[in-house]
Design a protein around this motif. Structure first.
Motif, PDB file in Angstrom:
ATOM      1  N   ALA A 366       0.838  -1.207   0.000  1.00  0.00           N
ATOM      2  CA  ALA A 366       0.000   0.000   0.000  1.00  0.00           C
ATOM      3  C   ALA A 366       0.869   1.252   0.000  1.00  0.00           C
ATOM      4  O   ALA A 366       0.584   2.234  -0.712  1.00  0.00           O
ATOM      5  CB  ALA A 366      -0.934  -0.014   1.205  1.00  0.00           C
ATOM      6  N   ILE A 367       1.952   1.241   0.793  1.00  0.00           N
ATOM      7  CA  ILE A 367       2.846   2.397   0.846  1.00  0.00           C
ATOM      8  C   ILE A 367       3.509   2.623  -0.517  1.00  0.00           C
ATOM      9  O   ILE A 367       3.605   3.760  -1.005  1.00  0.00           O
ATOM     10  CB  ILE A 367       3.906   2.201   1.950  1.00  0.00           C
ATOM     11  N   GLU A 368       3.953   1.542  -1.158  1.00  0.00           N
ATOM     12  CA  GLU A 368       4.593   1.670  -2.472  1.00  0.00           C
ATOM     13  C   GLU A 368       3.611   2.181  -3.518  1.00  0.00           C
ATOM     14  O   GLU A 368       4.011   2.945  -4.418  1.00  0.00           O
ATOM     15  CB  GLU A 368       5.161   0.313  -2.886  1.00  0.00           C
ATOM     16  N   ARG A 369       2.360   1.800  -3.420  1.00  0.00           N
ATOM     17  CA  ARG A 369       1.354   2.305  -4.370  1.00  0.00           C
ATOM     18  C   ARG A 369       1.144   3.805  -4.196  1.00  0.00           C
ATOM     19  O   ARG A 369       0.968   4.532  -5.181  1.00  0.00           O
ATOM     20  CB  ARG A 369       0.032   1.557  -4.176  1.00  0.00           C
ATOM     21  N   ILE A 370       1.170   4.274  -2.958  1.00  0.00           N
ATOM     22  CA  ILE A 370       1.036   5.718  -2.708  1.00  0.00           C
ATOM     23  C   ILE A 370       2.230   6.473  -3.286  1.00  0.00           C
ATOM     24  O   ILE A 370       2.086   7.494  -3.976  1.00  0.00           O
ATOM     25  CB  ILE A 370       0.913   5.989  -1.189  1.00  0.00           C
ATOM     26  N   VAL A 371       3.435   5.961  -3.034  1.00  0.00           N
ATOM     27  CA  VAL A 371       4.652   6.638  -3.509  1.00  0.00           C
ATOM     28  C   VAL A 371       4.686   6.694  -5.030  1.00  0.00           C
ATOM     29  O   VAL A 371       5.169   7.677  -5.614  1.00  0.00           O
ATOM     30  CB  VAL A 371       5.903   5.918  -2.957  1.00  0.00           C
ATOM     31  N   ALA A 372       4.140   5.676  -5.683  1.00  0.00           N
ATOM     32  CA  ALA A 372       4.197   5.601  -7.148  1.00  0.00           C
ATOM     33  C   ALA A 372       3.188   6.512  -7.844  1.00  0.00           C
ATOM     34  O   ALA A 372       3.270   6.706  -9.060  1.00  0.00           O
ATOM     35  CB  ALA A 372       3.964   4.151  -7.590  1.00  0.00           C
ATOM     36  N   LEU A 373       2.247   7.096  -7.094  1.00  0.00           N
ATOM     37  CA  LEU A 373       1.229   7.936  -7.720  1.00  0.00           C
ATOM     38  C   LEU A 373       1.826   9.214  -8.299  1.00  0.00           C
ATOM     39  O   LEU A 373       2.745   9.812  -7.723  1.00  0.00           O
ATOM     40  CB  LEU A 373       0.145   8.312  -6.697  1.00  0.00           C
ATOM     41  N   GLU A 374       1.285   9.638  -9.439  1.00  0.00           N
ATOM     42  CA  GLU A 374       1.645  10.941  -9.992  1.00  0.00           C
ATOM     43  C   GLU A 374       1.114  12.044  -9.070  1.00  0.00           C
ATOM     44  O   GLU A 374       0.112  11.832  -8.355  1.00  0.00           O
ATOM     45  CB  GLU A 374       1.045  11.110 -11.382  1.00  0.00           C
TER      46      GLU A 374
END
Length: 416
Positions: A366-374
């Motif tokens: 979940a944290i990695e998905r947040i960081v990857a957001l534009e």
């Protein structure tokens, strides 16, 4: 009786103005004929900590006062007691073993409640947290005082199987069966209580947590600066069941791959409490550079403004977590566990992500998905959080529901 009725009628005419008095040939009332002012109904709040009143019930106190009620409080004194009095609340201290299970101490607490309520004679008793809800309510019932309870999460004791669990359920049933109304903060807790026959469903309803002051907790004007370290923030009491261990474990692994990520914690250490994070463990995490500890903040807003995402991987039996409400109102993307109370605030993929409780790998994902957001997608998540807070968690919703419940309880008492 006739004289009093006549005085009341003349008083009402005088309020209309001197011209109306002359029209009807009436003379001005003397002060002696004016009716005595009606005393304000006294609404008494009882909770297990003064800081809880200041941080979570401030808006309710103001709303009750604006509606014409006098507000009193019974709580253990702490460093926030002076701030409670500054709210215009008549504060009465009580000794309370908040976490203890001693029958002798709990009996003493009940007797203290009974003596205090017998002296104060409030018009309505508002109970919060387990011991005020049980022993305060029992004492209020003994004096014929209408009771409104708020079950803001079930707590660890209620959820653990065994003799203590059965005892707590029995005590809740005894205390709540005569209550005028019982508020719950999520549908799961309500279903448990009504399904177990602890309280009739007709006496219950749902509240959107403690509500949030949308003016005080508002998004910051600035957007995230390009190239700034991505910052995560956990705001919570430092208990293992709040997911602190999982958060730190995720931080260790993620920082090994991406040293620029920042992980912050703000919250109260509770030394001596069962399930609390030891101070030595917190110190070790700081020395290793895994997390930044911001302390027990009296105002979390500056830390939340600086954070890019607020995380609460809690598997504690929450009502509706306050830190998530505050973060949503401030327009922050959120990460939390798919458990009662938490999932009422976060819509997966819309204003944040849900993860499995006690699952470090899922939290990391979940944290990695947040960081990857534009940047624009991250900003939209924050906007969705704010919209959710405005539509469902406005503090004024809670205040209006309480005033309606208090009015109904006062009507019940007058009929008695």
């Amino acid at each position: 009786m006739a004289r009093n009725y006549q005085a009341q009628c003349l008083w009402q005419v005088e309020r209309a103005g001197q011209s109306d008095l002359a029209r009807y040939g009436l003379r001005t009332l003397s002060p002696a004929m004016a009716p005595m002012p009606v005393p304000q109904p006294n609404i008494l709040i009882s909770i297990n900590a003064s800081w809880n009143i200041v941080n979570f019930r401030r808006g309710l106190v103001a709303g009750l006062q604006e509606a014409g009620f006098r507000v009193s409080a019974i709580a253990p004194p702490d460093s926030f007691t002076a701030a409670v009095r500054e709210l215009g609340v008549d504060f009465h201290p009580i000794e309370m073993d908040k976490q203890g299970t001693s029958p002798a101490r709990d009996l003493a607490l009940y007797l203290r409640y009974r003596a205090l309520l017998g002296r104060l004679r409030p018009d309505v008793f508002l109970g919060y947290t387990i011991k005020p809800n049980i022993y305060g309510s029992l004492a209020a019932h003994a004096h014929g005082i209408p009771v409104i309870n708020n079950v803001a999460g079930l707590g660890v004791t209620f959820m653990r199987p065994g003799a203590l669990n059965r005892l707590v359920r029995t005590m809740y049933k005894t205390a709540l069966r005569r209550s005028h109304h019982v508020f719950f903060q999520n549908p799961d807790d309500r279903a448990i209580f009504t399904g177990a026959g602890i309280v009739p469903e007709r006496k219950t309803s749902l509240l959107p947590g403690s509500g949030i002051d949308l003016g005080r907790f508002a998004p910051g004007a600035e957007r995230r600066a390009q190239g700034r370290s991505f910052t995560f923030l956990l705001v919570s009491r430092l208990l293992w069941a709040k997911g602190v261990g999982e958060y730190v474990a995720a931080a260790e692994r993620l920082r090994a791959r991406s040293p620029g990520l920042r992980f912050q914690i703000a919250g109260i250490l509770e030394p001596g409490r069962s399930g609390a994070v030891p101070a030595a463990e917190l110190q070790r995490w700081q020395e290793q550079g895994t997390i930044e500890y911001l302390g027990a903040l009296t105002d979390v807003r500056p830390a939340m403004i600086d954070a890019d995402c607020v995380v609460l991987p809690s598997y504690y039996p929450e009502g509706t977590p306050r830190s998530l409400l505050e973060a949503a109102a401030m327009g922050k993307p959120l990460i939390t566990c798919d458990v009662p109370g938490c999932r009422e605030i976060v819509h997966d993929g819309a204003n944040g992500f849900l993860c499995r409780p006690r699952d470090v790998n899922d939290l990391i994902s979940a944290i990695e998905r947040i960081v990857a957001l534009e940047p624009d997608a991250l900003a939209r998540m924050g906007e969705n959080s704010r919209n959710e807070a405005e539509q469902r968690f406005d503090e004024q919703i809670v205040v209006r529901r309480y005033i309606a419940a208090v009015d109904a309880a006062l009507g019940t008492r007058s009929r008695r």
